[in-house]
Design an enzyme around this catalytic site. Sequence first.
Site, mmCIF file in Angstrom:
data_model
loop_
_atom_site.group_PDB
_atom_site.id
_atom_site.type_symbol
_atom_site.label_atom_id
_atom_site.label_comp_id
_atom_site.label_asym_id
_atom_site.label_seq_id
_atom_site.Cartn_x
_atom_site.Cartn_y
_atom_site.Cartn_z
ATOM 1 N NE ARG A 8 -10.275 -11.994 -14.987
ATOM 2 C CZ ARG A 8 -10.137 -10.711 -15.303
ATOM 3 N NH1 ARG A 8 -11.086 -10.073 -15.972
ATOM 4 N NH2 ARG A 8 -9.050 -10.058 -14.958
ATOM 5 C CB SER A 10 -10.536 -9.267 -9.972
ATOM 6 O OG SER A 10 -11.706 -9.164 -10.759
ATOM 7 C CE LYS A 78 -14.159 -3.589 -19.634
ATOM 8 N NZ LYS A 78 -12.843 -4.260 -19.627
ATOM 9 C CG ASP A 79 -12.930 -8.812 -20.051
ATOM 10 O OD1 ASP A 79 -12.412 -7.803 -20.564
ATOM 11 O OD2 ASP A 79 -13.017 -9.000 -18.823
ATOM 12 C CB THR A 120 -5.076 3.160 -20.511
ATOM 13 O OG1 THR A 120 -5.950 2.279 -21.239
ATOM 14 C CG2 THR A 120 -4.280 3.982 -21.514
ATOM 15 C CB SER A 122 -7.654 0.085 -23.549
ATOM 16 O OG SER A 122 -8.482 0.333 -24.659
ATOM 17 N NE ARG A 124 -12.539 1.209 -26.203
ATOM 18 C CZ ARG A 124 -12.837 2.094 -25.253
ATOM 19 N NH1 ARG A 124 -13.199 3.330 -25.579
ATOM 20 N NH2 ARG A 124 -12.792 1.756 -23.981
ATOM 21 N NE ARG A 125 -10.804 2.659 -21.645
ATOM 22 C CZ ARG A 125 -11.095 1.737 -20.741
ATOM 23 N NH1 ARG A 125 -10.130 1.024 -20.177
ATOM 24 N NH2 ARG A 125 -12.352 1.505 -20.390
ATOM 25 N NE ARG A 142 -3.285 -6.512 -18.054
ATOM 26 C CZ ARG A 142 -2.876 -7.777 -18.261
ATOM 27 N NH1 ARG A 142 -1.770 -8.006 -18.938
ATOM 28 N NH2 ARG A 142 -3.581 -8.801 -17.809
ATOM 29 C CG ASN A 144 -6.962 -6.475 -8.327
ATOM 30 O OD1 ASN A 144 -6.724 -5.358 -7.892
ATOM 31 N ND2 ASN A 144 -6.588 -7.577 -7.694
ATOM 32 C CD GLN A 146 -10.281 -3.542 -5.905
ATOM 33 O OE1 GLN A 146 -9.928 -4.342 -6.771
ATOM 34 N NE2 GLN A 146 -11.540 -3.177 -5.756
ATOM 35 C CB THR A 147 -3.493 -4.279 -8.356
ATOM 36 O OG1 THR A 147 -3.795 -5.379 -7.506
ATOM 37 C CG2 THR A 147 -2.004 -4.280 -8.661
ATOM 38 N NE ARG A 148 -6.648 -2.213 -13.639
ATOM 39 C CZ ARG A 148 -7.734 -2.163 -14.398
ATOM 40 N NH1 ARG A 148 -7.777 -1.344 -15.441
ATOM 41 N NH2 ARG A 148 -8.777 -2.912 -14.117
ATOM 42 C CB CYS A 237 -8.817 -7.791 -25.661
ATOM 43 S SG CYS A 237 -10.140 -8.570 -24.727
#
Length: 307
Positions: A8, A10, A78-79, A120, A122, A124-125, A142, A144, A146-148, A237
Amino acid sequence: MKIKIGTRGSKLALWQAYHVQDLLKKQGVDSEIITIETKGDKILDVTIAKIGSKGVFTEEIEEQLGDGRIDIAVHSAKDMQSTLPDGFELIAFGEREKSHDVLVSHQSIDLEQKDLVLGTSSTRRLAFLQKYYPHIQTVPVRGNLQTRIQKMKDGACDALWLAYAGAHRMEFDDMIVHEFDPEKFVPAVGQGSIAIEVNTSLDQEKKEAVRQAVNHEASEKCLIAERSFLKKMDGGCSIPVFGLATIKNDVLTLCGGIISLDGKITVEKSCCSTTNAAQKVGETLGEYILDNGGREILEEIRKHQAE
């Protein structure tokens, strides 16, 4: 020999690809990096759970593995979905970074603060927050890393809940304001490690060169156990399954489980085995979790996600 590396685009994904390229170079293997945009990179206005695809970050990359445009794909472990499509396999896992979760922010954070907003996407989180900090509000953020972080600075949230590995690799250590205990907030399966995916038909010499350069044996044993557990749970995911394996004195300990979306029910257990029985211990743990309430949680989650 020249290895074509797919990744990817990012900054974090490229960090991982360049890291693999450096490891190959140390073994005298030449390589080229090819960036590929995935569905998960294009669709940023909904959560991963709602995109509705198991290969959110892998599908387009696997297309290029399948037709030979690239030789290997570098992923965050993890992905990776628990069951790969026919014709693909994981041949190496990079040495694992610390696997725990952290909060990243430009301000100090108090988790008891009533009006706190965390970013987040996620499941799970989100479920762990419902269990331990139900007063905390969340927003899906959502894009990358730096964007977040820019969205957070612009006021979308007070802090971002991230994997330590990503924050550390992107050199945001000075923004880490809280570190979660991995025994309490067990991370996602594979978190902190890099996985190398190939087409099963890839030249054996290339496979061996990549494995020799990249694979970290202890990390691989842990990931085999965790992914075996995830496969038994049929997780991905969008399912709040968690699992972390550790090794000490040739004893592998796998802690894993599942948590309901509202955080009210958690089914978890730890199992031990020798490192040579990593796959078996994952299956055993999965069977236990499913038979002791996990199956009902899974059914409820899938029913909710289908609405």
